[in-house]
Scaffold this motif. Structure first.
Motif, PDB file in Angstrom:
ATOM      1  N   HIS A  54       0.836  -1.208   0.000  1.00  0.00           N
ATOM      2  CA  HIS A  54       0.000   0.000   0.000  1.00  0.00           C
ATOM      3  C   HIS A  54       0.872   1.260   0.000  1.00  0.00           C
ATOM      4  O   HIS A  54       0.552   2.244  -0.685  1.00  0.00           O
ATOM      5  N   GLY A  57       2.160   1.773  -3.455  1.00  0.00           N
ATOM      6  CA  GLY A  57       1.172   2.260  -4.398  1.00  0.00           C
ATOM      7  C   GLY A  57       0.222   1.235  -4.962  1.00  0.00           C
ATOM      8  O   GLY A  57      -0.598   1.551  -5.833  1.00  0.00           O
ATOM      9  N   ALA A  59      -3.045  -1.430  -4.773  1.00  0.00           N
ATOM     10  CA  ALA A  59      -4.313  -1.643  -4.090  1.00  0.00           C
ATOM     11  C   ALA A  59      -4.489  -3.143  -3.895  1.00  0.00           C
ATOM     12  O   ALA A  59      -3.961  -3.944  -4.674  1.00  0.00           O
ATOM     13  N   THR A  73      -4.109   0.429 -11.052  1.00  0.00           N
ATOM     14  CA  THR A  73      -5.360   1.105 -11.388  1.00  0.00           C
ATOM     15  C   THR A  73      -5.919   0.655 -12.727  1.00  0.00           C
ATOM     16  O   THR A  73      -7.125   0.797 -12.975  1.00  0.00           O
ATOM     17  N   ALA A 150      -8.400   6.968 -11.126  1.00  0.00           N
ATOM     18  CA  ALA A 150      -7.010   7.433 -11.133  1.00  0.00           C
ATOM     19  C   ALA A 150      -6.990   8.945 -11.274  1.00  0.00           C
ATOM     20  O   ALA A 150      -7.878   9.535 -11.906  1.00  0.00           O
ATOM     21  N   ARG A 177       0.576   5.862  -7.100  1.00  0.00           N
ATOM     22  CA  ARG A 177      -0.421   4.887  -7.537  1.00  0.00           C
ATOM     23  C   ARG A 177       0.128   4.029  -8.674  1.00  0.00           C
ATOM     24  O   ARG A 177       0.461   4.535  -9.754  1.00  0.00           O
ATOM     25  N   GLN A 179       0.038   1.831 -11.807  1.00  0.00           N
ATOM     26  CA  GLN A 179      -0.892   1.643 -12.911  1.00  0.00           C
ATOM     27  C   GLN A 179      -0.907   0.187 -13.379  1.00  0.00           C
ATOM     28  O   GLN A 179      -1.975  -0.401 -13.552  1.00  0.00           O
ATOM     29  N   THR A 261       4.667  11.982  -9.614  1.00  0.00           N
ATOM     30  CA  THR A 261       4.084  10.881  -8.850  1.00  0.00           C
ATOM     31  C   THR A 261       5.160   9.987  -8.278  1.00  0.00           C
ATOM     32  O   THR A 261       5.116   9.598  -7.104  1.00  0.00           O
TER      33      THR A 261
END
Length: 378
Positions: A54, A57, A59, A73, A150, A177, A179, A261
């Motif tokens: 987490h 980045g 989930a 994402t 996103a 995050r 991707q 990012t």
């Protein structure tokens, strides 16, 4: 070059192949996989693994007492599957086939059955073992996860080309995050045999070859390999193979949106006590902006952004392997990234060197050892 255009401009590579050198692709591969699907690991502490994931980045796609699935994402399958086990280890990659019939053809070629995957992931798979002993799955028709929300892309000003006026740029110091999964790098004692296996059975093609300085006549010792989707551009490398004294995982890489990012995500990881291995910089082979971290189990993982995308018309580049040649800009490669900092991992690699140079069942001989030592000094 059969109508293909030159890939070797600027920093892509030093030059192309010489007559008689490796072509970088198989003439008639069994199948052509279209992408990496996921990576599989075993770890003893799934809660600790999830906490780092987490912060890095990811989930959580699914979590039970026995298995953790991590996702980005973008829509598709999870990026990583982690099973609970007494010790940490990398089990292997899963590649995605274009059609279910490819699984049957591949299974027939290697003498392996097509089987159903667990309900949590769905679909079918055929399991292979590469010449290094690494388990490789090829999968099809797996359950597809919907895209996650996103953040919108940043609005950037480039000199006189203005896209952001009367508005500020404030990237939050937050997890970067993820991707999607980008690539995995593995080390093998049987580099040439393993390379040819991936080209022949999975239809991968080489983007770049590296050779030890002064040893080009002995052939390459590292290759950056991409999927072949014809005219569709794909990542510069989905898999990278490098010759070494042991068969092991090196690192895996996960795409984030942009440099802001990536950098802000690195600040977040540092704030939470995690250890950067090397970064931030921009690679030469692949051109991606990179930032490498160690997870709590010692696995090396990379945030990357803005990587090269190639179609199947580019021939392989050839360049000498050097530590300084790992990046266009950024800090010098660290001892941790190169695997030579004191610790259990470097000790295991040292013991592997003694075993490898004393054996005859691998390609890592004394001259290759001298070549690798020269790389570390450059």
């Amino acid at each position: 070059m059969n109508g293909r255009h030159d890939a070797h401009a600027g920093l892509h590579s030093a030059e192309g192949a010489r007559p008689g050198e490796h072509l970088g692709r198989a003439v008639n591969p069994v199948v052509k996989v279209v992408d990496l699907a996921w990576l599989e690991f075993e770890k003893p502490d799934l809660r600790r693994a999830e906490a780092f994931a987490h912060a890095f980045g990811f989930a959580t796609a699914s979590r039970t007492e026995a298995e953790l699935q991590l996702r980005g994402t973008e829509p598709g399958s999870p990026c990583i599957r982690v099973r609970r086990a007494p010790r940490s280890r990398f089990l292997g990659p899963a590649f995605r086939a274009a059609e279910r019939s490819d699984l049957k053809r591949l299974g027939d070629a290697v003498g392996s059955r097509v089987v159903a995957l667990p309900e949590s992931i769905g679909g079918m798979a055929v399991t292979l073992v590469d010449p290094s002993g690494l388990r490789v799955r090829v999968v099809c028709d797996t359950r597809e996860l919907d895209a996650l929300p996103a953040p919108p892309p940043l609005s950037l000003n480039f000199g006189e080309r203005l896209t952001r006026i009367n508005s500020t740029q404030r990237s939050p110091r937050a997890p970067a995050r993820i991707q999607r999964l980008g690539h995995v790098v593995v080390q093998t004692t049987r580099y040439r045999q393993t390379l040819d296996w991936y080209l022949q059975y999975l239809g991968l093609i080489v983007s770049d070859f590296l050779f030890f300085p002064g040893q080009r006549d002995r052939g390459p010792v590292m290759s950056f390999i991409r999927c072949d989707q014809g005219s569709i551009p794909v990542d510069h490398h989905t898999l990278a193979l490098t010759l070494g004294p042991s068969n092991r995982y090196v690192h895996s890489a996960f795409q984030v949106a942009d440099l802001d990012t990536l950098a802000a995500g690195g600040e977040y990881l540092q704030d939470h006590g995690y250890r950067r291995s090397w970064g931030i910089g921009r690679h030469i082979q692949g051109s991606q902006i990179f930032d490498y971290w160690r997870d709590p189990d010692g696995f090396l993982v990379e945030h990357f952004s803005d990587g090269d995308m190639f179609d199947n018309t580019l021939e392989p580049g050839w360049a000498p392997m050097t530590a300084s040649g790992l990046s266009q800009w950024g800090p010098p490669a660290t001892r941790d990234f190169l695997g030579i900092s004191p610790g259990p991992e470097s000790l295991r690699e040292l013991l592997s060197i003694f075993r490898a140079v004393g054996g005859n069942d691998n390609e890592f001989d004394l001259r290759r050892l001298f070549g690798l030592m020269k790389v570390a000094r450059t």
